[in-house]
Design an enzyme around this catalytic site. Structure first.
Site, PDB file in Angstrom:
ATOM      1  N   LYS A  14       0.821  -1.224   0.000  1.00 25.80           N
ATOM      2  CA  LYS A  14       0.000   0.000   0.000  1.00 25.80           C
ATOM      3  C   LYS A  14       0.851   1.268   0.000  1.00 25.80           C
ATOM      4  CE  LYS A  14      -2.244  -0.947   3.844  1.00 25.80           C
ATOM      5  NZ  LYS A  14      -1.598  -2.210   4.255  1.00 25.80           N
ATOM      6  N   ARG A  89      -9.326   0.679   9.134  1.00 27.96           N
ATOM      7  CA  ARG A  89      -8.910  -0.686   9.482  1.00 27.96           C
ATOM      8  C   ARG A  89      -9.978  -1.418  10.271  1.00 27.96           C
ATOM      9  NH1 ARG A  89      -3.032   0.502   9.122  1.00 27.96           N
ATOM     10  NH2 ARG A  89      -1.841  -1.430   9.214  1.00 27.96           N
ATOM     11  N   ARG A 128      11.766  -6.129   4.730  1.00 35.73           N
ATOM     12  CA  ARG A 128      11.664  -4.684   4.930  1.00 35.73           C
ATOM     13  C   ARG A 128      12.247  -4.299   6.291  1.00 35.73           C
ATOM     14  NH1 ARG A 128       5.795  -1.861   4.540  1.00 35.73           N
ATOM     15  NH2 ARG A 128       5.612  -2.401   6.723  1.00 35.73           N
ATOM     16  N   ARG A 134      12.020  -0.361  11.216  1.00 39.74           N
ATOM     17  CA  ARG A 134      10.728  -0.387  11.903  1.00 39.74           C
ATOM     18  C   ARG A 134      10.659  -1.582  12.832  1.00 39.74           C
ATOM     19  NH1 ARG A 134       5.371   0.454   8.290  1.00 39.74           N
ATOM     20  NH2 ARG A 134       4.486  -0.757  10.008  1.00 39.74           N
ATOM     21  N   ARG A 146      -0.041  -8.843  13.428  1.00 44.00           N
ATOM     22  CA  ARG A 146      -0.621  -7.795  12.554  1.00 44.00           C
ATOM     23  C   ARG A 146      -1.476  -8.422  11.453  1.00 44.00           C
ATOM     24  NH1 ARG A 146       4.773  -5.112  10.933  1.00 44.00           N
ATOM     25  NH2 ARG A 146       3.563  -3.772   9.544  1.00 44.00           N
TER      26      ARG A 146
HETATM   27  P1  AMP Z   1       1.037   0.656   8.946  1.00 44.21           P
HETATM   28  O1  AMP Z   1       2.174   1.595   8.773  1.00 44.21           O
HETATM   29  O2  AMP Z   1      -0.184   1.044   8.175  1.00 44.21           O
HETATM   30  O3  AMP Z   1       1.437  -0.781   8.714  1.00 44.21           O
HETATM   31  O4  AMP Z   1       0.594   0.748  10.471  1.00 44.21           O
HETATM   32  C1  AMP Z   1       1.494   0.418  11.526  1.00 44.21           C
HETATM   33  C2  AMP Z   1       0.713   0.235  12.827  1.00 44.21           C
HETATM   34  O5  AMP Z   1       0.039   1.462  13.156  1.00 44.21           O
HETATM   35  C3  AMP Z   1      -0.386  -0.816  12.792  1.00 44.21           C
HETATM   36  O6  AMP Z   1       0.100  -2.124  13.043  1.00 44.21           O
HETATM   37  C4  AMP Z   1      -1.309  -0.319  13.905  1.00 44.21           C
HETATM   38  O7  AMP Z   1      -0.776  -0.624  15.177  1.00 44.21           O
HETATM   39  C5  AMP Z   1      -1.228   1.197  13.741  1.00 44.21           C
HETATM   40  N1  AMP Z   1      -2.272   1.723  12.833  1.00 44.21           N
HETATM   41  C6  AMP Z   1      -2.083   2.329  11.619  1.00 44.21           C
HETATM   42  N2  AMP Z   1      -3.247   2.694  11.074  1.00 44.21           N
HETATM   43  C7  AMP Z   1      -4.208   2.289  11.944  1.00 44.21           C
HETATM   44  C8  AMP Z   1      -5.626   2.350  11.935  1.00 44.21           C
HETATM   45  N3  AMP Z   1      -6.296   2.881  10.913  1.00 44.21           N
HETATM   46  N4  AMP Z   1      -6.288   1.849  13.006  1.00 44.21           N
HETATM   47  C9  AMP Z   1      -5.626   1.302  14.043  1.00 44.21           C
HETATM   48  N5  AMP Z   1      -4.302   1.189  14.118  1.00 44.21           N
HETATM   49  C10 AMP Z   1      -3.587   1.686  13.075  1.00 44.21           C
END
Ligand code: AMP
Length: 192
Positions: A14, A89, A128, A134, A146
């Site tokens: 994404k 989400r 990654r 990260r 996740r």
């Molecule tokens: P991402 O960078 O999108 O993979 O997000 C990393 C982490 O941020 C996720 O594993 C969640 O812990 C948190 N996170 C990001 N976006 C959301 C969301 N829309 N709702 C809840 N947690 C989120």
């Protein structure tokens, strides 16, 4: 204004594809993961709260993420198009987003859902993690949590948008370029 959601599990591409779309179409990219990491880096109250969830691979509570998104949307109403990445989400977040857009007389035009097998996701995220730094990409059990959260809490969001006839599934296991071409094929129909 075009409102697009890039949907899919962690590691489905994404973020990478959102950057490609930004370069080609000059849309605004809103990634809740990036916004949360920025809050964490700045050690804000919100960031410290989110960290407890993110470190474990759990979802940050809806009210925290929705409030943050509302601010971002309010400040960017002049955008030509918006790509939502990592949001919504949960179905609760999707309904909140619909309500926010409705007040602006707008709605979600398309949800592009990237399909990638779970084991490919784990492999991609570990790779990654070795370069991104990260923390949540470095630990396999956090990665698997996740992905589990995606199946339990996030995948119903696809059904929600399917019922509104805006969902489109895109194979996401090809190269970055191949997947981008498939996405552009869909986008060309929206952007004249
Ligand atoms: P991402 O960078 O999108 O993979 O997000 C990393 C982490 O941020 C996720 O594993 C969640 O812990 C948190 N996170 C990001 N976006 C959301 C969301 N829309 N709702 C809840 N947690 C989120």
């Amino acid at each position: 204004m075009i409102n697009l959601i890039l949907f899919g599990p962690p590691g489905s591409g994404k973020g990478t594809q959102a950057e490609n779309i930004v370069k080609k179409y000059s849309f605004l990219h809103i990634s809740t993961g990036d916004l949360l990491r920025e809050e964490m880096k700045n050690e804000t109250k919100l960031g410290l709260k989110a960290k407890n969830f993110m470190d474990k691979g759990d979802l940050v509570p809806d009210e925290v993420v929705i409030g943050m998104l509302e601010d971002k949307l309010r400040n960017n109403q002049q955008a030509k198009g918006i790509i939502f990445d990592g949001f919504p989400r949960t179905v609760n977040q999707a309904k909140a987003l619909d309500r926010m857009l409705e007040t602006l007389n707008k709605s979600i035009d398309r949800v592009l859902s990237l399909k990638v097998n779970d084991e490919v996701l784990v492999e991609r995220l570990l790779k990654r993690g070795a370069i991104s730094g990260r923390a949540d990409d470095r630990n396999e059990s956090v990665i698997r949590n996740r992905i589990e959260k995606y199946w339990n809490k996030t995948s119903p969001v696809a059904e929600y948008y399917d019922s509104k006839c805006v969902l489109m599934e895109i194979p996401g296991e090809g190269s970055i370029g191949e997947t981008f071409e498939l996405l552009c094929g869909q986008l060309e129909m929206l952007v004249e």
